[in-house]
Scaffold this active site. Structure first.
Site, mmCIF file in Angstrom:
data_model
loop_
_atom_site.group_PDB
_atom_site.id
_atom_site.type_symbol
_atom_site.label_atom_id
_atom_site.label_comp_id
_atom_site.label_asym_id
_atom_site.label_seq_id
_atom_site.Cartn_x
_atom_site.Cartn_y
_atom_site.Cartn_z
ATOM 1 N N GLY A 45 1.025 -1.115 -0.150
ATOM 2 C CA GLY A 45 0.020 0.121 0.144
ATOM 3 C C GLY A 45 0.942 1.059 -0.013
ATOM 4 O O GLY A 45 1.929 1.083 0.482
ATOM 5 N N CYS A 92 5.532 0.138 7.329
ATOM 6 C CA CYS A 92 5.237 1.200 6.513
ATOM 7 C C CYS A 92 6.576 1.621 5.656
ATOM 8 O O CYS A 92 7.558 1.848 6.326
ATOM 9 C CB CYS A 92 4.970 2.550 7.478
ATOM 10 S SG CYS A 92 4.351 3.856 6.613
ATOM 11 N N LEU A 93 6.201 2.032 4.340
ATOM 12 C CA LEU A 93 7.577 2.215 3.884
ATOM 13 C C LEU A 93 8.042 3.689 4.242
ATOM 14 O O LEU A 93 9.120 3.864 3.615
ATOM 15 C CB LEU A 93 6.974 2.247 2.167
ATOM 16 C CG LEU A 93 6.720 1.088 1.444
ATOM 17 C CD1 LEU A 93 6.104 1.328 -0.085
ATOM 18 C CD2 LEU A 93 7.869 -0.016 1.639
ATOM 19 N N HIS A 134 -4.803 1.491 7.373
ATOM 20 C CA HIS A 134 -3.414 2.235 7.501
ATOM 21 C C HIS A 134 -3.256 3.194 6.377
ATOM 22 O O HIS A 134 -3.001 4.199 6.506
ATOM 23 C CB HIS A 134 -2.456 0.891 7.207
ATOM 24 C CG HIS A 134 -1.050 1.602 7.125
ATOM 25 N ND1 HIS A 134 0.107 1.151 8.090
ATOM 26 C CD2 HIS A 134 -0.181 2.265 6.296
ATOM 27 C CE1 HIS A 134 1.132 1.855 7.887
ATOM 28 N NE2 HIS A 134 1.074 2.415 6.769
ATOM 29 N N GLU A 135 -3.921 2.921 4.902
ATOM 30 C CA GLU A 135 -3.746 4.048 3.888
ATOM 31 C C GLU A 135 -4.524 5.134 4.454
ATOM 32 O O GLU A 135 -4.366 6.159 4.289
ATOM 33 C CB GLU A 135 -4.007 3.216 2.734
ATOM 34 C CG GLU A 135 -2.852 2.308 2.316
ATOM 35 C CD GLU A 135 -1.651 2.498 2.396
ATOM 36 O OE1 GLU A 135 -1.005 3.713 2.349
ATOM 37 O OE2 GLU A 135 -0.725 1.780 2.894
ATOM 38 N N HIS A 138 -3.097 7.428 6.496
ATOM 39 C CA HIS A 138 -2.042 8.107 5.965
ATOM 40 C C HIS A 138 -2.651 9.575 5.369
ATOM 41 O O HIS A 138 -2.142 10.814 5.224
ATOM 42 C CB HIS A 138 -1.356 7.350 4.778
ATOM 43 C CG HIS A 138 0.037 6.856 5.074
ATOM 44 N ND1 HIS A 138 1.041 7.501 5.847
ATOM 45 C CD2 HIS A 138 0.117 5.434 5.176
ATOM 46 C CE1 HIS A 138 1.821 6.400 5.935
ATOM 47 N NE2 HIS A 138 1.469 5.354 5.584
HETATM 48 NI NI NI Z 1 2.375 3.368 5.571
#
Ligand code: NI
Length: 169
Positions: A45, A92-93, A134-135, A138
């Site tokens: 994601g 998370c990236l 999660h997205e 963000h």
């Molecule tokens: Ni993330």
């Protein structure tokens, strides 16, 4: 085009996204770039804030490009129903090497627009439910580190500061 993924504590990550009102070529380009950038980093994601754009756009693909049917574009998404609890590990990236258990709803139903502006609803359980939450977090400027227990959050913030000092972040 593969874009640079910004890391915590880049301020854009905590900036709520602007709702999208124009479903034009600029949006299609952003969506294509989000997928390309996410695949290049083996993510499942990615939200627009993570490439420095504070707009309510995110992409998800639990298959990591193996199944085109699992490519999801979420524009202006919101959770409209949730139930139950799950407590599983997330990453998370924008927080490389940080993985921690986070409490989330077990099931959610979301409402979102696709890249053409068409509204749809979708149910998610387990990993998909977690990815949705999660997205969407963000897009609200909310990061998973602030969903952790205070103890885990402080440990991870210290770990990040140490990596920053050592030039590894
Ligand atoms: Ni993330």
């Amino acid at each position: 085009m593969i874009l640079k993924i910004v890391k915590y504590p880049e301020p854009v990550l905590q900036q709520p996204g602007e709702p999208v009102s124009e479903f034009n070529s600029e949006l299609r380009k952003l969506v294509a770039d989000l997928f390309e950038t996410m695949y290049a980093s083996q993510g499942i994601g990615l939200a627009a804030q993570q490439v420095g754009v504070a707009k309510r756009v995110a992409v998800i693909d639990l298959s990591q490009a193996k199944d085109p049917a699992q490519k999801l574009v979420l524009v202006n998404p919101e959770v409209i129903f949730q139930e139950g609890k799950q407590y599983e590990e997330e990453g998370c990236l924008s927080f490389p090497d940080i993985r921690e258990k986070v409490s989330r709803a077990a099931k959610v139903r979301i409402r979102a627009q696709d890249e053409k502006g068409k509204w749809f609803e979708m149910d998610g359980e387990e990993l998909l439910s977690r990815a949705f939450q999660h997205e969407i977090d963000h897009l609200d400027g909310m990061l998973f580190i602030f969903r952790m227990s205070a103890l885990k959050r402080d440990l991870n913030l210290r770990k990040i500061r140490k990596m920053q000092r050592e030039g590894k972040w």
